[in-house]
Motif scaffolding. Structure first.
Motif, mmCIF file in Angstrom:
data_model
loop_
_atom_site.group_PDB
_atom_site.id
_atom_site.type_symbol
_atom_site.label_atom_id
_atom_site.label_comp_id
_atom_site.label_asym_id
_atom_site.label_seq_id
_atom_site.Cartn_x
_atom_site.Cartn_y
_atom_site.Cartn_z
ATOM 1 N N TYR A 33 -10.452 -19.176 24.730
ATOM 2 C CA TYR A 33 -11.461 -18.668 23.256
ATOM 3 C C TYR A 33 -10.728 -19.344 22.150
ATOM 4 C CZ TYR A 33 -13.234 -15.977 19.865
ATOM 5 O OH TYR A 33 -14.058 -15.501 18.585
ATOM 6 N N LEU A 34 -9.240 -19.197 21.959
ATOM 7 C CA LEU A 34 -8.431 -19.636 20.760
ATOM 8 C C LEU A 34 -8.769 -21.437 20.618
ATOM 9 C CD1 LEU A 34 -5.497 -17.666 20.579
ATOM 10 C CD2 LEU A 34 -7.304 -17.513 19.343
ATOM 11 N N MET A 35 -8.799 -21.981 21.808
ATOM 12 C CA MET A 35 -8.903 -23.632 22.066
ATOM 13 C C MET A 35 -10.462 -23.846 21.508
ATOM 14 S SD MET A 35 -7.325 -24.662 25.652
ATOM 15 C CE MET A 35 -5.602 -24.381 25.810
ATOM 16 N N ALA A 36 -11.390 -22.877 22.075
ATOM 17 C CA ALA A 36 -12.764 -23.351 21.796
ATOM 18 C C ALA A 36 -13.155 -22.962 20.222
ATOM 19 C CB ALA A 36 -13.617 -22.785 22.840
ATOM 20 N N LYS A 37 -12.413 -22.122 19.728
ATOM 21 C CA LYS A 37 -12.382 -21.827 18.283
ATOM 22 C C LYS A 37 -12.109 -23.002 17.343
ATOM 23 C CE LYS A 37 -12.028 -17.695 15.256
ATOM 24 N NZ LYS A 37 -11.124 -16.444 15.202
ATOM 25 N N LYS A 38 -11.057 -23.618 17.648
ATOM 26 C CA LYS A 38 -10.790 -24.769 16.850
ATOM 27 C C LYS A 38 -11.757 -25.912 16.947
ATOM 28 C CE LYS A 38 -5.638 -24.441 16.733
ATOM 29 N NZ LYS A 38 -4.395 -25.040 17.210
ATOM 30 N N GLU A 39 -12.355 -26.002 18.146
ATOM 31 C CA GLU A 39 -13.155 -27.254 18.283
ATOM 32 C C GLU A 39 -13.969 -27.135 19.797
ATOM 33 O OE1 GLU A 39 -11.056 -30.935 18.517
ATOM 34 O OE2 GLU A 39 -9.778 -30.463 20.095
ATOM 35 N N PRO A 40 -14.984 -27.615 19.910
ATOM 36 C CA PRO A 40 -15.726 -27.507 21.120
ATOM 37 C C PRO A 40 -14.798 -28.273 22.181
ATOM 38 C CG PRO A 40 -17.324 -27.928 19.271
ATOM 39 C CD PRO A 40 -15.695 -27.902 18.962
ATOM 40 N N VAL A 41 -14.942 -27.686 23.567
ATOM 41 C CA VAL A 41 -14.097 -28.120 24.421
ATOM 42 C C VAL A 41 -15.047 -28.328 25.934
ATOM 43 C CG1 VAL A 41 -11.819 -27.703 23.669
ATOM 44 C CG2 VAL A 41 -13.160 -26.085 25.012
ATOM 45 N N SER A 42 -14.766 -29.469 26.530
ATOM 46 C CA SER A 42 -15.401 -29.488 27.975
ATOM 47 C C SER A 42 -14.504 -28.692 28.915
ATOM 48 C CB SER A 42 -15.602 -30.828 28.097
ATOM 49 O OG SER A 42 -14.165 -31.594 28.531
ATOM 50 N N ILE A 43 -15.165 -28.555 30.188
ATOM 51 C CA ILE A 43 -14.513 -27.912 31.441
ATOM 52 C C ILE A 43 -13.150 -29.116 31.788
ATOM 53 C CG2 ILE A 43 -14.762 -27.562 33.844
ATOM 54 C CD1 ILE A 43 -15.925 -25.512 32.144
ATOM 55 N N LYS A 44 -13.405 -29.899 31.805
ATOM 56 C CA LYS A 44 -12.448 -31.184 32.005
ATOM 57 C C LYS A 44 -11.286 -31.073 31.060
ATOM 58 C CE LYS A 44 -11.756 -36.168 32.632
ATOM 59 N NZ LYS A 44 -12.392 -37.475 32.763
#
Length: 258
Positions: A202-213
């Motif tokens: 969640y914290l990663m995705a809050k900084k910037e959109p991320v892929s499964i990879k």
């Protein structure tokens, strides 16, 4: 310069705070490194607050309550112990030394014991050295880990498990069945690990959109595992698809109510 640790102490009103008061009245010397926060019961010490204390740069956290069987609120200190076990599991996942937090029982008549515990814990923290989160430049990766642990500690799933451990292990259900402590610990360990990872995502995705990879690479998880966490988080309304690049969806965090 000699390192003098900053220690935050959460003390229950009825026993451990009275024990600290007795140590003062009796002029029993102990290190002045501890800053005491007085609570009505050790059961009121929330794991989120313990982790926030580390985020704010404390070198150690000491929780003190009444001895088992002597709690003013009957079972408050037992719930403190259950919460403490959960928070130690989370701290162990972050990379911060779990020895920086301790739970002890001190009665109102144990001023000398209070002083001994503070002295011993202060020496233990001195041996560990300053917290990597202390100072103006906290270690960034560790800080993110502890923030993820703090978020995990807020999760409904972990709070329910902590709150129901005694009833699940000690009491029979309507079918006359009880959960063994070993089985409960296995369930709890899995839940702690899952909630911690989802909080990191969640914290990663809050900084910037991320892929499964990308998640798989950063977290060292198989892609299938990373996808399972994303699916669970989408069901909870934690993340959503931000956009699709080529054939790859990128996930972004959603604002969640507190």
């Amino acid at each position: 310069m000699t390192f003098e640790p900053r220690i935050v102490g959460f003390l229950c009103n009825w026993c451990s705070y009275a024990g600290a008061d007795l140590a003062g009245v009796s002029r029993i010397q102990y290190p002045t490194n501890i800053r005491i926060i007085r609570l009505m019961c050790s059961g009121r010490v929330d794991p989120v607050i313990v982790l926030e204390t580390f985020v704010n740069g404390a070198d150690g956290v000491l929780v003190m309550g009444c001895h088992p069987g002597d709690c003013h609120y009957i079972v408050g200190n037992l719930y403190a112990e259950l919460k403490f076990r959960m928070v130690k599991k989370l701290i162990a996942l972050t990379g911060l030394e779990h020895e920086r937090v301790r739970l002890e029982w001190v009665s109102a008549s144990e001023g000398a014991r209070f002083a001994d515990i503070v002295r011993d814990f202060t020496n233990q923290i001195k041996a560990l050295g300053p917290s990597p989160l202390a100072g103006e430049t906290p270690e960034p990766n560790l800080l993110q880990n502890v923030l993820a642990a703090q978020m995990a500690a807020e999760s409904f799933r972990l709070r329910v498990l902590v709150g129901r451990e005694k009833s699940l292990v000690d009491e029979e259900n309507i079918y006359g069945e009880k959960l063994s402590q070993e089985k409960f610990d296995e369930v709890m360990n899995d839940a702690v690990a899952a909630e911690y990872l989802r909080s990191k995502i969640y914290l990663m995705a809050k900084k910037e959109p991320v892929s499964i990879k990308e998640l798989s690479k950063r977290l060292g998880l198989p892609s299938q595992k990373a996808l399972q966490h994303i699916v669970a988080m989408r069901r909870r309304g934690m993340v959503t698809v931000d956009r699709i690049e080529g054939t790859t969806p990128l996930y972004a965090a959603l604002e969640m109510g507190r």
